[in-house]
Design a protein around this motif. Structure first.
Motif, mmCIF file in Angstrom:
data_model
loop_
_atom_site.group_PDB
_atom_site.id
_atom_site.type_symbol
_atom_site.label_atom_id
_atom_site.label_comp_id
_atom_site.label_asym_id
_atom_site.label_seq_id
_atom_site.Cartn_x
_atom_site.Cartn_y
_atom_site.Cartn_z
ATOM 1 N N ILE A 16 0.862 -1.172 -0.032
ATOM 2 C CA ILE A 16 -0.137 0.019 -0.073
ATOM 3 C C ILE A 16 0.582 1.204 -0.013
ATOM 4 N N SER A 17 1.681 0.835 0.114
ATOM 5 C CA SER A 17 2.984 2.155 0.647
ATOM 6 C C SER A 17 3.573 2.630 -0.926
ATOM 7 N N SER A 18 3.952 1.775 -1.541
ATOM 8 C CA SER A 18 4.257 1.506 -2.799
ATOM 9 C C SER A 18 3.027 1.803 -3.529
ATOM 10 N N MET A 19 1.959 1.399 -3.313
ATOM 11 C CA MET A 19 1.005 2.304 -4.340
ATOM 12 C C MET A 19 0.608 3.920 -4.095
ATOM 13 N N ILE A 20 0.752 3.782 -2.707
ATOM 14 C CA ILE A 20 0.944 5.589 -2.016
ATOM 15 C C ILE A 20 1.633 6.192 -3.237
ATOM 16 N N VAL A 21 3.293 6.394 -2.763
ATOM 17 C CA VAL A 21 4.283 6.494 -3.880
ATOM 18 C C VAL A 21 4.095 6.925 -4.974
ATOM 19 N N GLN A 22 3.267 5.704 -5.970
ATOM 20 C CA GLN A 22 3.150 5.404 -7.064
ATOM 21 C C GLN A 22 2.490 6.713 -7.517
ATOM 22 N N LYS A 23 1.302 6.973 -6.628
ATOM 23 C CA LYS A 23 -0.186 7.943 -7.093
ATOM 24 C C LYS A 23 0.494 8.940 -6.752
ATOM 25 N N LEU A 24 1.503 9.168 -6.200
ATOM 26 C CA LEU A 24 2.201 10.684 -5.164
ATOM 27 C C LEU A 24 3.188 11.273 -6.726
ATOM 28 N N LEU A 25 3.850 10.771 -6.898
ATOM 29 C CA LEU A 25 4.354 10.403 -8.203
ATOM 30 C C LEU A 25 3.771 10.609 -9.513
ATOM 31 N N LEU A 31 -7.166 20.312 2.172
ATOM 32 C CA LEU A 31 -8.102 19.689 1.004
ATOM 33 C C LEU A 31 -7.045 18.750 0.115
ATOM 34 N N ALA A 32 -6.070 18.868 -0.044
ATOM 35 C CA ALA A 32 -4.986 18.426 -0.815
ATOM 36 C C ALA A 32 -5.144 17.099 -0.331
ATOM 37 N N VAL A 33 -5.050 17.059 1.063
ATOM 38 C CA VAL A 33 -5.427 15.458 1.284
ATOM 39 C C VAL A 33 -5.941 14.968 1.746
ATOM 40 N N MET A 34 -7.043 15.717 1.526
ATOM 41 C CA MET A 34 -8.516 14.627 1.653
ATOM 42 C C MET A 34 -9.327 14.573 0.109
ATOM 43 N N ASN A 35 -8.670 15.134 -0.558
ATOM 44 C CA ASN A 35 -8.652 14.864 -2.160
ATOM 45 C C ASN A 35 -7.825 13.401 -2.619
ATOM 46 N N PHE A 36 -7.031 13.251 -1.534
ATOM 47 C CA PHE A 36 -6.077 12.285 -2.139
ATOM 48 C C PHE A 36 -6.039 11.052 -1.690
#
Length: 85
Positions: free
Chosen positions: A8-17, A41-46
């Motif tokens: 999940i951490s890897s998926m989060i990083v990929q989405k952020l990148l 707001l950006a945190v909530m959307n992400f």
């Protein structure tokens, strides 16, 4: 797909990148607000995007305790695997 903290951490990083405004040197220890310059707001959307991907919902009281990508991954893995306190 396994729902481990690491995956999940890897998926989060990929989405952020995928966002060109996010620094390229992020990892699990990156602080979501301070290092990524996300406002509330950006945190909530992400988080909503990640929730949709994993089909879970992060309780607002738990969201307040999340500081890093790893914290978010731990929370999501717990919710996904049904062992979140």
């Amino acid at each position: 797909m396994t729902d481990t903290v690491e995956s999940i951490s890897s998926m989060i990083v990929q989405k952020l990148l995928a966002n060109p405004k996010v620094p390229r040197d992020i990892d699990g220890d990156s602080k979501i607000v301070e290092d990524l310059a996300f406002d509330s707001l950006a945190v909530m959307n992400f988080v909503m995007e990640i929730e949709d991907t994993l089909d879970v919902s992060v309780p607002l009281d738990k969201l307040a305790d999340i500081r890093t990508i790893h914290d978010l991954a731990v929370c999501l893995a717990g919710l996904k695997n049904g062992n979140f306190p």
